[in-house]
Design a protein around this motif. Structure first.
Motif, PDB file in Angstrom:
ATOM      1  N   ASP A 282       0.840  -1.194   0.000  1.00  0.00           N
ATOM      2  CA  ASP A 282       0.000   0.000   0.000  1.00  0.00           C
ATOM      3  C   ASP A 282       0.879   1.250   0.000  1.00  0.00           C
ATOM      4  O   ASP A 282       1.680   1.452   0.922  1.00  0.00           O
TER       5      ASP A 282
ATOM      6  N   ARG B 213      -8.558   2.493   0.816  1.00  0.00           N
ATOM      7  CA  ARG B 213      -7.571   2.211  -0.216  1.00  0.00           C
ATOM      8  C   ARG B 213      -8.183   2.349  -1.599  1.00  0.00           C
ATOM      9  O   ARG B 213      -9.341   2.008  -1.803  1.00  0.00           O
TER      10      ARG B 213
ATOM     11  N   TYR C  14      -5.246  -5.606  -3.720  1.00  0.00           N
ATOM     12  CA  TYR C  14      -6.457  -5.127  -3.039  1.00  0.00           C
ATOM     13  C   TYR C  14      -7.442  -6.283  -2.854  1.00  0.00           C
ATOM     14  O   TYR C  14      -8.047  -6.445  -1.784  1.00  0.00           O
TER      15      TYR C  14
ATOM     16  N   VAL D  65      -3.128   0.873  -4.066  1.00  0.00           N
ATOM     17  CA  VAL D  65      -2.682  -0.516  -4.047  1.00  0.00           C
ATOM     18  C   VAL D  65      -3.053  -1.169  -5.376  1.00  0.00           C
ATOM     19  O   VAL D  65      -4.101  -0.873  -5.957  1.00  0.00           O
TER      20      VAL D  65
ATOM     21  N   VAL E 126      -4.235   6.327  -0.247  1.00  0.00           N
ATOM     22  CA  VAL E 126      -3.496   5.068  -0.215  1.00  0.00           C
ATOM     23  C   VAL E 126      -3.837   4.291  -1.483  1.00  0.00           C
ATOM     24  O   VAL E 126      -5.010   4.026  -1.761  1.00  0.00           O
TER      25      VAL E 126
END
Length: 304
Positions: free
Chosen positions: A136, A170, A150, A145, A143
């Motif tokens: 991440d 995220r 994920y 990813v 953030v």
């Protein structure tokens, strides 16, 4: 301890209840701090955009130490969206978010940055090639990813409330990390999660291979990786110096290993009743109530 001049608090499992909400008594505490002119500073592994709206929009919250101390932000509210636009302002260190039900504009100005940077991030990424963990990337209050990583999060044995928060905060991307980092232009820190204890030695070895990095954690099978100069305690010290406040006049609340440095640096370091043993060991005292029973507010009640 005399009344503190500034209050620092971790968010998850400290100021926030286990379900990630802010209880009524802690909201009332923010009101009282604002009335007395005592700054309330979230000191968190989260980005500033991931702070609860009730905290982010409250007048007591004028600063935030985020990304485990990699970034110190000044938070400004009641600004016009057009006037607050970073593009209009032409300032790279200014970020804008509209939060809450009324989409109130919050302008965040980066005051201090201790970045992990692109080169060390990509080297760590290479050392972890083929390891089924998240990678991440924290930058600009968000953030990022890789999408396949994920999707891994849903398979991990993580506390349900924590898993929901991880997924919510995220942004999955289709690019791989080298392309992503080049596009972003910087990296504050990196967070790793994995689902199998057998992976832990290899992940620790990959991180420890670079002596200019260090790591902490806030849950099982998790590492928060950052520049060796970065910690919540360093962020606390920097902000106190910026505001002309002696850290001895600060009080800090935390529960996890990533809170140890700020508990040591603050004049009064307070571990939550529900804290890890490591946090209780370095704290000056432990709250009488846990995070689900307004431990922060009840501890401060007699000091304000």
């Amino acid at each position: 301890m005399a009344a503190p001049r500034i209050v620092f608090a971790d968010m998850d499992d400290t100021f926030l209840s286990t379900d990630k909400t802010v209880c009524r008594e802690n909201l009332e505490l923010l009101d009282r701090l604002a009335e007395k002119g005592v700054p309330f500073v979230p000191c968190t592994g989260r980005t500033w955009r991931a702070l609860p709206a009730e905290v982010l929009l409250h007048p007591a919250t004028r600063y935030a130490v985020t990304s485990d101390g990699a970034v110190v932000m000044e938070l400004l509210r009641d600004v016009a969206v057009q006037a607050a636009s970073p593009d209009a302002a032409g300032e790279a260190d200014v970020e804008l978010e509209c939060v809450g039900q009324d989409r109130s504009a919050v302008l965040a100005r980066r005051l201090c940055l201790r970045a992990m940077g692109k080169e060390r991030t990509l080297a760590l990424y290479d050392r972890l090639e083929g390891v089924p963990c998240t990678f991440d990337v924290f930058w600009g209050g968000r953030v990022f990813v890789e999408r396949w990583r994920y999707d891994l999060i849903s398979t991990f044995d993580i506390r349900p409330d924590e898993k929901r928060a991880i997924l919510r905060h995220r942004t999955p991307v289709d690019a791989f990390v080298p392309e992503l980092v080049e596009h972003l232009g910087g990296v504050e820190r990196v967070s790793l999660y994995w689902g199998n204890d057998a992976l832990t030695p290899d992940i620790l070895s990959a991180v420890d291979a670079d002596e200019t990095l260090h790591h902490t954690h806030s849950s099982a099978r998790n590492l928060e990786v950052m520049d060796v100069r970065t910690s919540k305690g360093a962020g606390l010290e920097w902000l106190c110096a910026h505001l002309g406040i002696d850290p001895a006049q600060a009080i800090a609340f935390g529960d996890s290993p990533n809170d140890l440095s700020m508990l040591r640096v603050a004049g009064s370091g307070i571990a939550m009743l529900n804290a890890y043993d490591e946090a209780k060991a370095v704290a000056d005292c432990v709250t009488a109530y846990d995070n689900d029973h307004a431990g922060v507010a009840r501890h401060l009640r007699g000091l304000l």
